[in-house]
Write a protein that holds these residues in place. Structure first.
Motif, PDB file in Angstrom:
ATOM      1  N   VAL A  17       0.761  -1.362   0.078  1.00 30.69           N
ATOM      2  CA  VAL A  17      -0.066   0.038   0.085  1.00 30.69           C
ATOM      3  C   VAL A  17       0.795   1.255   0.165  1.00 30.69           C
ATOM      4  O   VAL A  17       0.152   2.425   0.092  1.00 30.69           O
ATOM      5  CB  VAL A  17      -0.774   0.057   1.356  1.00 30.69           C
ATOM      6  CG1 VAL A  17      -1.912   1.130   0.990  1.00 30.69           C
ATOM      7  CG2 VAL A  17      -1.775  -1.264   1.081  1.00 30.69           C
ATOM      8  N   VAL A  66      -3.731   0.725  -4.974  1.00 31.89           N
ATOM      9  CA  VAL A  66      -4.509   0.368  -3.944  1.00 31.89           C
ATOM     10  C   VAL A  66      -5.861   0.873  -4.353  1.00 31.89           C
ATOM     11  O   VAL A  66      -5.602   1.917  -5.099  1.00 31.89           O
ATOM     12  CB  VAL A  66      -3.890   0.985  -2.541  1.00 31.89           C
ATOM     13  CG1 VAL A  66      -3.915   2.600  -2.623  1.00 31.89           C
ATOM     14  CG2 VAL A  66      -5.089   0.512  -1.406  1.00 31.89           C
ATOM     15  N   SER A 109      -5.095  -4.289  -2.575  1.00 28.36           N
ATOM     16  CA  SER A 109      -3.719  -3.620  -2.853  1.00 28.36           C
ATOM     17  C   SER A 109      -2.809  -4.771  -3.381  1.00 28.36           C
ATOM     18  O   SER A 109      -3.212  -5.958  -3.430  1.00 28.36           O
ATOM     19  CB  SER A 109      -3.170  -3.249  -1.579  1.00 28.36           C
ATOM     20  OG  SER A 109      -2.911  -4.447  -0.800  1.00 28.36           O
TER      21      SER A 109
END
Length: 138
Positions: A17, A66, A109
């Motif tokens: 992320v 993400v 993600s």
């Protein structure tokens, strides 16, 4: 958001992320909310309403992507596939790890260079272009 916040999600690894974190919170009237964090700073918040979209945001950085959204009323988060640029992107997608954040939100993600997220709830699939992280868009 009020002071009773839930700790950041640990199931989504920082490497996947980038610098972003996500945590469940409470919004106005006690409604479920999702906070988007850059380190310790809240850079975005989404409060669950009847009009909240299923996808709330989608970003990419160097080596990560993400997308996040609201769980549909059936309670199941969607399937997410990230793809890169180019004509062959549909055939070379990377399935994302999707995790729940609180009761009403999800985050997906993946590592790598991606430009598009395809979010599918079984009945339909939608493509979302990933915004470049650092442009102030959340």
């Amino acid at each position: 958001m009020d002071s009773e916040r839930v700790a950041p999600v640990t199931a989504v690894t920082p490497a996947a992320v980038g610098p972003l974190g996500f945590r469940a919170a409470r919004g106005t009237g006690g409604r479920a909310a999702l906070e988007v964090l850059d380190g310790d700073e809240v850079i975005g918040a989404h409060v669950d309403t009847a009009f909240t979209a299923s996808v709330l945001g989608a970003l990419r950085g160097r080596g990560w992507a993400v997308v996040w959204g609201r769980v549909e009323r059936d309670g199941e988060p969607p399937a997410v596939v990230f793809t890169g640029p180019g004509r062959r992107r549909r055939a070379t997608g990377t399935p994302a790890r999707v995790v729940r954040v609180g009761e009403r939100f999800w985050v997906a993600s993946a590592s790598g260079e991606h430009r598009v997220a395809t979010v599918s709830d079984g009945a339909r699939a939608q493509e979302w272009r990933l915004g470049a992280y650092g442009n102030g868009a959340v």
